[in-house]
Structures are given as structure tokens and as C-alpha cells.
Design a protein around this motif. Structure first.
Motif: not given
Length: 153
Positions: A133-136, A21-26, A39-43
Motif C-alpha cells: 500500500t505504501i509503495n502504491f 477499507a484498505l488501511l482498516g484491513a492492514i 515500515i511505511m516511513l522506510r519505504a
């Protein structure tokens, strides 16, 4: 190498159900898969999350991204391979990931304003949710020592 424990997101059913659900919202933010993955790779690089660095690099390769771009995400400021909008998103991702490193506003207005010049509010919502999300997930994976090579379905 093996993880200290099974990933908590798979142990607790409500957490596991929330992930899609969270990934779908993104995705509803309308930002390209490529930009989200960059973005997620860099974080993940900043946070030292081996599992996520591996996973996001692999996804970028599947999306047809060049090795030049994937290999230089960590040094995007010195790389000629990124657009101005990607640079704005990467700058925002770094600021929002390195909150404790700031000596003033955690995400300075100049960084926010640059991102807002390139993305509308819906896109920014997707970017901000992707960063959070990726930081989580990075924090979970680093804590349990999820190894590189792990993939999630």
C-alpha cells in the motif's frame, strides 16, 4: 511547492472510498501502529516520497516515538534503537520495495524466513499489505509531486 494535480485518490470517488477499507484491513493484521509507520516511513524514504516521509514521521511523533528512532529509520542496520522483530520487518520492507534492484529472488527466502520467525501469518499479511500500500501511494505522490507537509484526513 505545489503538486502537479489534485491527488488522484481524492478525484476518483471509488479510489477514495477504498483507502479506509484498505488501511482498516492492514490494521486487522494486529501489528502495532508504530511498526506499521516505521515500515511505511522506510519505504517512503527509499521511494523519495516527501509527502509520505513527512506524514509517517509526524504520525510516529504523535505515537510518542523518540527522535532517535525516527531519525535513524533510514540507517536502521547501523542504529541500536530497533528490536530484532522491527529489523526483520524493515528488511522485508526494503526487499519488497526494491524489487527491481534484486539479482535473484526479489524477496530472498532468508529475509522472508527471518520475518516469519518474528510474526505470525496474520501479522505478516498486515505487513505485506502495508508495504504494498505504501509503495502504491508513494508512486502516486512522487508522480504528481505531492509536497512534504501535505496531510490527509
Amino acid at each position: 511547492m505545489s503538486a502537479r494535480m489534485t491527488n488522484p485518490a481524492t478525484i476518483l470517488p471509488q479510489a477514495y472510498a477504498a483507502v479506509p477499507a484498505l488501511l482498516g484491513a492492514i490494521e486487522q493484521g494486529g501489528v502495532s501502529t508504530t511498526l506499521r509507520e516505521i515500515i511505511m516511513l522506510r519505504a517512503s524514504q527509499i521511494n523519495g516520497c516527501a509527502a509520505c516521509v513527512y506524514a509517517h514521521s509526524a504520525t510516529l511523533r504523535k505515537e510518542g516515538e523518540s527522535d532517535d528512532r525516527i531519525d535513524t529509520v533510514a540507517v536502521w542496520r547501523e542504529s541500536p534503537f530497533f528490536t530484532d522483530s522491527e529489523r526483520a520487518a524493515l528488511n522485508l520492507a526494503e526487499a519488497a520495495t526494491r524489487l527491481a534492484d534484486s539479482r535473484g529472488a526479489a524477496v530472498p527466502d532468508a529475509i522472508w524466513d527471518d520475518a516469519a520467525d518474528h510474526f505470525d501469518e496474520k501479522e505478516l499479511a498486515g505487513i505485506v499489505l502495508a508495504i504494498g500500500t505504501i509503495n502504491f501511494f508513494n508512486r502516486i505522490n512522487v508522480t504528481i509531486q505531492e509536497p512534504a507537509g501535505t496531510t490527509w484526513s
